[in-house]
Design an enzyme around this catalytic site. Structure first.
Site, PDB file in Angstrom:
ATOM      1  N   TYR A 172      -7.474  -9.966   6.269  1.00  0.00           N
ATOM      2  CA  TYR A 172      -7.141  -8.600   6.713  1.00  0.00           C
ATOM      3  C   TYR A 172      -6.695  -8.621   8.173  1.00  0.00           C
ATOM      4  O   TYR A 172      -7.355  -9.236   9.012  1.00  0.00           O
ATOM      5  CB  TYR A 172      -8.386  -7.715   6.534  1.00  0.00           C
ATOM      6  CG  TYR A 172      -8.235  -6.327   7.072  1.00  0.00           C
ATOM      7  CD1 TYR A 172      -7.476  -5.381   6.389  1.00  0.00           C
ATOM      8  CD2 TYR A 172      -8.839  -5.949   8.262  1.00  0.00           C
ATOM      9  CE1 TYR A 172      -7.325  -4.092   6.890  1.00  0.00           C
ATOM     10  CE2 TYR A 172      -8.697  -4.662   8.761  1.00  0.00           C
ATOM     11  CZ  TYR A 172      -7.941  -3.747   8.067  1.00  0.00           C
ATOM     12  OH  TYR A 172      -7.798  -2.475   8.569  1.00  0.00           O
ATOM     13  N   ASP A 177     -15.626 -10.693   2.413  1.00  0.00           N
ATOM     14  CA  ASP A 177     -15.193  -9.303   2.598  1.00  0.00           C
ATOM     15  C   ASP A 177     -14.895  -8.779   1.193  1.00  0.00           C
ATOM     16  O   ASP A 177     -13.901  -9.153   0.582  1.00  0.00           O
ATOM     17  CB  ASP A 177     -13.954  -9.262   3.502  1.00  0.00           C
ATOM     18  CG  ASP A 177     -13.454  -7.836   3.744  1.00  0.00           C
ATOM     19  OD1 ASP A 177     -13.796  -6.942   2.954  1.00  0.00           O
ATOM     20  OD2 ASP A 177     -12.698  -7.643   4.715  1.00  0.00           O
ATOM     21  N   ARG A 208     -30.535   5.315  17.727  1.00  0.00           N
ATOM     22  CA  ARG A 208     -29.733   4.084  17.719  1.00  0.00           C
ATOM     23  C   ARG A 208     -30.454   2.967  16.971  1.00  0.00           C
ATOM     24  O   ARG A 208     -29.838   2.199  16.240  1.00  0.00           O
ATOM     25  CB  ARG A 208     -29.359   3.634  19.139  1.00  0.00           C
ATOM     26  CG  ARG A 208     -28.651   2.275  19.160  1.00  0.00           C
ATOM     27  CD  ARG A 208     -27.860   1.972  20.422  1.00  0.00           C
ATOM     28  NE  ARG A 208     -28.486   2.446  21.639  1.00  0.00           N
ATOM     29  CZ  ARG A 208     -29.581   1.937  22.215  1.00  0.00           C
ATOM     30  NH1 ARG A 208     -30.186   0.896  21.685  1.00  0.00           N
ATOM     31  NH2 ARG A 208     -30.069   2.463  23.320  1.00  0.00           N
ATOM     32  N   LYS A 266     -13.565   2.532   2.401  1.00  0.00           N
ATOM     33  CA  LYS A 266     -12.684   2.422   1.248  1.00  0.00           C
ATOM     34  C   LYS A 266     -13.419   2.866  -0.025  1.00  0.00           C
ATOM     35  O   LYS A 266     -13.735   4.019  -0.141  1.00  0.00           O
ATOM     36  CB  LYS A 266     -12.149   0.994   1.159  1.00  0.00           C
ATOM     37  CG  LYS A 266     -11.650   0.431   2.523  1.00  0.00           C
ATOM     38  CD  LYS A 266     -10.433   1.136   3.074  1.00  0.00           C
ATOM     39  CE  LYS A 266     -10.091   0.786   4.510  1.00  0.00           C
ATOM     40  NZ  LYS A 266      -9.965  -0.638   4.804  1.00  0.00           N
TER      41      LYS A 266
HETATM   42  C1  PLP Z   1     -10.065  -1.483   5.945  1.00  0.00           C
HETATM   43  C2  PLP Z   1     -10.486  -2.883   5.838  1.00  0.00           C
HETATM   44  C3  PLP Z   1     -11.243  -3.502   6.854  1.00  0.00           C
HETATM   45  C4  PLP Z   1     -11.591  -2.796   8.153  1.00  0.00           C
HETATM   46  O1  PLP Z   1     -12.450  -1.722   7.978  1.00  0.00           O
HETATM   47  P1  PLP Z   1     -12.457  -0.407   8.920  1.00  0.00           P
HETATM   48  O2  PLP Z   1     -13.457   0.465   8.260  1.00  0.00           O
HETATM   49  O3  PLP Z   1     -11.065   0.139   8.943  1.00  0.00           O
HETATM   50  O4  PLP Z   1     -12.877  -0.871  10.279  1.00  0.00           O
HETATM   51  C5  PLP Z   1     -11.650  -4.812   6.656  1.00  0.00           C
HETATM   52  N1  PLP Z   1     -11.312  -5.502   5.548  1.00  0.00           N
HETATM   53  C6  PLP Z   1     -10.575  -4.952   4.562  1.00  0.00           C
HETATM   54  C7  PLP Z   1     -10.250  -5.764   3.358  1.00  0.00           C
HETATM   55  C8  PLP Z   1     -10.126  -3.628   4.676  1.00  0.00           C
HETATM   56  O5  PLP Z   1      -9.386  -3.098   3.693  1.00  0.00           O
END
Ligand code: PLP
Length: 371
Positions: free
Chosen positions: A99, A171, A47, A195
């Site tokens: 988001y 982000d 962890r 992503k």
């Molecule tokens: C998918 C996404 C998230 C969240 O991420 P997870 O891996 O699904 O928890 C946050 N911000 C954006 C812009 C996203 O496309």
């Protein structure tokens, strides 16, 4: 080193024990002490730290140009960690079209916990300036935004945050490599590594990358290891593997998306195309200043609203009807019917995640579906 070279080599070394060129996956949860009771390799327990997570964090920091990074089990776990690093009573400025998972995190978890939040249109810099209070500690940016691909001026917002004694985070999930927020004054970058970084739709993960390893980031690190939302060694390995081809994939995603956006813009059944690479996009000028390419995400509005848009998604054969983004395969999604989506999302809007297929095949598929 150039970014392509960094992506291949950051976080990678030939395994000293075996000569393996591809990194071994260290599943061990615990690490041996020496006879004196010390940990000669620095690892104690899975962890707190793991070799695969450590390598991923090195790679993430290198690609965004930060001093350090912390990897999490999802993008939202990463977002949660930096919000939790603030104190109850602190104030956060976030975009109105942030988001939807981050909206939920703020409204349902961190408002009751004691954070104050103002949702502001970050594309209007005057409104941002007016939103600061003496308690503002963090400005959350997300650019391009979801699903209208609105562009926030990173440098202007960062300047406003710093003038008010606050930090700012971007982000950067939609635009890794082609946009480097730390170069424009951001203090932190957040990624859903699910992503583009993973890039193959087969792993969930997230990360916070910090310009400076000190201050708020120390608290993020403490939350990572104490609250324990850490990614598995295999997940770390998969994400770092994906990152090796990221600069070349982003180039191809961007080129494909540009062609699809241009083609859609001329179609009689298309009311509007939202892609920052088009000169007609409201944020194009700022995007051109802070992005080296415009990424693979776009949305467009079909004439005839909801039924017409759903009719298009029913007919595509290459585009897969699914949420998420950033994988090698192209996806199409009717955002307004996604649970938790902003009710202001236009009913005729379809979001595309443009993959790595040949752009002519993607255009032919959309041509068939649009009729
Ligand atoms: C998918 C996404 C998230 C969240 O991420 P997870 O891996 O699904 O928890 C946050 N911000 C954006 C812009 C996203 O496309």
């Amino acid at each position: 080193m150039r970014i392509e070279t960094l992506a291949v080599h950051a976080g990678h070394a030939v395994d000293a024990a075996t000569g393996a060129v591809a990194a071994p996956i260290h599943l061990s949860t615990t690490f041996e002490r020496d006879a004196e009771g010390n940990y000669p390799h620095g690892y104690v327990y899975g962890r707190s730290a793991n070799p695969n997570r450590h390598a991923l964090e090195e790679g993430l920091a290198a690609l965004e140009g930060g001093e350090d990074a912390a990897a999490f089990g999802s993008g939202l776990a990463a977002a949660s960690a930096i919000l939790q690093a603030l104190a109850p009573g602190d104030h956060v400025i976030a975009p109105t079209d942030v988001y939807h998972g981050v909206t939920k995190l703020l409204r349902e978890i961190y408002l009751p916990w004691g954070l104050a939040v103002s949702f502001v249109d970050l594309t209007k810099i005057d409104e941002v300036r007016q939103a600061f209070t003496p308690k503002t500690k963090l400005v959350w940016m997300e650019t391009p935004s979801n699903p209208l691909m609105k562009i926030t001026d990173l440098a202007a917002v960062a300047e406003g945050a710093h003038a008010n004694g606050a930090s700012c985070i971007c982000d950067n999930t939609l635009a890794p490599i082609v946009q480097r927020p730390l170069d424009f004054g951001a203090d932190f970058v957040m990624h859903s590594t699910t992503k583009y970084l993973g890039g193959h739709s087969d792993v969930i993960g997230g990360a916070i990358i910090a310009r400076k390893a000190a201050g708020l980031f120390e608290r993020v690190r403490e939350i990572q290891t104490t609250c324990g939302a850490v990614p598995s060694p295999f997940d770390c390995w998969l994400i770092l593997r994906g990152m090796r081809s990221l600069p070349w994939r982003m180039r191809a995603h961007s080129e494909n998306a540009f062609q699809v956006a241009n083609w859609l813009a001329d179609h009689s059944r298309v009311e509007a195309v939202h892609y920052p690479g088009l000169a007609s996009h409201a944020g194009h000028e700022i995007a051109a200043r802070q992005m080296s390419a415009f990424s693979g995400m776009l949305s467009f509005e079909v004439r005839g609203g909801r039924e017409a848009a759903l009719g298009v998604t029913a007919k595509t054969e290459i585009f897969i009807r699914a949420t998420s983004l950033g994988g090698v395969e192209s996806l199409i999604e009717h955002r307004a019917t996604i649970k938790g989506e902003d009710p202001r999302t236009p009913q005729g809007l379809l979001r595309l995640s443009i993959g790595l297929e040949h752009p002519d095949d993607l255009i032919e598929d959309l041509a068939e579906a649009l009729g």
